[in-house]
Scaffold this active site. Structure first.
Site, short mmCIF file in Angstrom:
data_model
loop_
_atom_site.label_atom_id
_atom_site.label_comp_id
_atom_site.label_asym_id
_atom_site.label_seq_id
_atom_site.Cartn_x
_atom_site.Cartn_y
_atom_site.Cartn_z
N GLY A 192 0.86 -1.28 0.10
CA GLY A 192 0.03 0.19 -0.08
C GLY A 192 0.82 1.43 -0.13
O GLY A 192 1.96 1.36 -0.23
N HIS A 229 4.17 1.48 -8.15
CA HIS A 229 2.95 0.48 -7.88
C HIS A 229 2.26 0.43 -9.14
O HIS A 229 1.87 -0.56 -9.60
CB HIS A 229 2.59 0.72 -6.82
CG HIS A 229 3.03 0.56 -5.42
ND1 HIS A 229 3.43 1.65 -4.59
CD2 HIS A 229 3.72 -0.49 -4.92
CE1 HIS A 229 4.11 1.23 -3.35
NE2 HIS A 229 4.31 -0.02 -3.56
N ILE A 255 11.94 -4.06 -10.14
CA ILE A 255 13.30 -4.37 -9.92
C ILE A 255 13.86 -3.15 -9.05
O ILE A 255 15.07 -3.62 -8.32
CB ILE A 255 13.83 -3.93 -11.47
CG1 ILE A 255 13.46 -4.87 -12.41
CG2 ILE A 255 15.53 -4.02 -11.35
CD1 ILE A 255 13.98 -4.49 -13.62
N LYS A 256 13.24 -2.61 -8.61
CA LYS A 256 13.54 -1.44 -7.36
C LYS A 256 14.13 -2.50 -6.18
O LYS A 256 15.07 -2.05 -5.76
CB LYS A 256 12.36 -0.57 -6.80
CG LYS A 256 12.23 -0.23 -5.63
CD LYS A 256 13.05 1.23 -5.26
CE LYS A 256 13.05 1.38 -3.82
NZ LYS A 256 12.18 1.00 -2.81
N GLN A 260 14.83 -8.96 -3.65
CA GLN A 260 13.60 -9.50 -3.31
C GLN A 260 13.12 -10.10 -4.64
O GLN A 260 12.64 -11.48 -4.56
CB GLN A 260 12.36 -8.52 -3.05
CG GLN A 260 10.99 -9.00 -2.91
CD GLN A 260 10.29 -8.00 -2.55
OE1 GLN A 260 9.98 -7.71 -1.31
NE2 GLN A 260 9.44 -7.28 -3.38
N MET A 272 11.21 5.84 -6.59
CA MET A 272 10.05 6.02 -5.68
C MET A 272 9.79 5.01 -4.58
O MET A 272 10.47 3.86 -4.95
CB MET A 272 8.82 6.08 -6.67
CG MET A 272 8.53 7.20 -7.35
SD MET A 272 7.16 7.05 -8.46
CE MET A 272 7.36 8.77 -9.35
N ARG A 278 8.47 4.49 1.69
CA ARG A 278 9.10 5.15 2.69
C ARG A 278 9.88 6.44 2.48
O ARG A 278 10.70 7.01 3.51
CB ARG A 278 10.56 4.13 3.25
CG ARG A 278 9.92 2.83 3.64
CD ARG A 278 10.90 1.85 4.47
NE ARG A 278 10.38 0.99 5.29
CZ ARG A 278 10.23 -0.42 4.76
NH1 ARG A 278 10.31 -0.64 3.26
NH2 ARG A 278 9.72 -1.22 5.61
#
Ligand code: AMP
Length: 283
Positions: A31, A37, A150-151, A155, A186, A189
């Site tokens: 979120g 996103h 890819i940011k 992960q 972006m 956080r």
């Protein structure tokens, strides 16, 4: 857009589409949605018939002293953005829906490769929380395709490996990094960055770029480059967590003759931990 808060509700709704042979695309998020996103959702819209997004701030992937409780939650605004982007289904479960037996006794998915270096080194247990929740979400949504940014390079690599190791029937697609006009990646956080810090935090990306340029110019002493890259961050007034020149596939320290290299960095501002990365291919 239809919104579901329960596993059974979403499952029932998606079964119809799956039986009808429609391709289901899935974008998991925590979120506080930004354009990065939304680009993932739009990418899913292009390749899939049905687009499902989830919003769940997963306590299992946060350390004890991390920001789970203050993580920005902007549900109403997020819903509007998802509607505009053409999302068909939003899954927004409560904690007790995802972890009805509590966190401590929750069965977990452990990926032993690539999870205790880089972000895993400074966030012990983080990737175990990620692989566990992503597995649960995959089992709930059963998507044909899932899109990850890819940011969060590590992960993405860990999830690809998990999907391969566990024969999960889902295609993993990568989406480019969305950036602010000055180059800052972006992130939800980024709201923790102060006005005073904001013009300077682009140093993270600039340091990665500087290292990349040196490598392209033939420099192969990677540890020297890492030290010099970190110095740039320190000189801008921030604390480096890591800055590494890694093999793009394994995330091991790059070897001199590696052709696919990813430079990954993480640094701390007063209130945030920012990450970024840059991949290069050498001839
Ligand atoms: P998060 O809500 O931070 O867990 O991120 C959800 C998904 O969005 C993950 O696949 C992230 O990699 C991806 N994402 C986050 N920030 C960006 C960005 N700046 N550009 C592209 N994808 C992103």
């Amino acid at each position: 857009m239809r919104i579901f808060h329960t596993v059974s509700g979403l499952r029932d709704a998606l079964t119809v589409h799956r039986r009808g042979g429609l391709r289901i695309g899935f974008v998991p998020t925590m979120g506080n949605l930004h354009d990065g996103h939304i680009a993932l959702v739009k990418q899913a819209r292009e390749t899939c018939d049905i687009v499902v997004c989830s919003i769940f701030v997963n306590a299992l992937q946060f350390g004890l002293n991390e920001d789970w409780d203050k993580y920005p939650r902007t549900y109403e605004t997020d819903c509007g953005k998802l509607r505009d982007a053409g999302c068909d289904y939003l899954f927004h479960p409560e904690d007790r829906e995802m972890y009805p037996n509590g966190l401590d006794t929750q069965s977990r998915v452990i990926c032993p490769t690539m999870t205790d270096v880089l972000c895993g080194a400074s966030r012990p247990g983080h990737f175990e929380g990620v692989t566990t929740v992503v597995t649960k979400l995959f089992n709930i949504v059963q998507p044909d395709e899932a899109i990850f940014g890819i940011k969060d390079y590590q992960q993405l690599a860990v999830i690809r490996r998990m999907v391969e190791d566990l024969c999960m029937p889902v295609e993993i697609t990568a989406a480019e990094i969305h950036r602010e006009p000055d180059g800052l990646a972006m992130s939800s956080r980024n709201s923790y960055i102060t006005a005073e810090e904001r013009p300077k935090v682009v140093v993270l990306k600039q340091s990665l770029e500087w290292v990349a340029e040196q490598i392209k110019a033939g420099q192969r002493n990677f540890s020297e480059l890492e030290t010099a890259g970190k110095r740039r961050i320190t000189e801008a007034g921030f604390k480096t967590d890591y800055l590494t020149v890694s093999n793009s596939k394994t995330l091991n320290p790059a070897a001199e003759d590696d052709k696919e290299i990813t430079i990954l960095g993480a640094m701390y501002t007063g209130g945030a931990r920012l990450i970024d990365n840059l991949s290069i291919k050498l001839k």
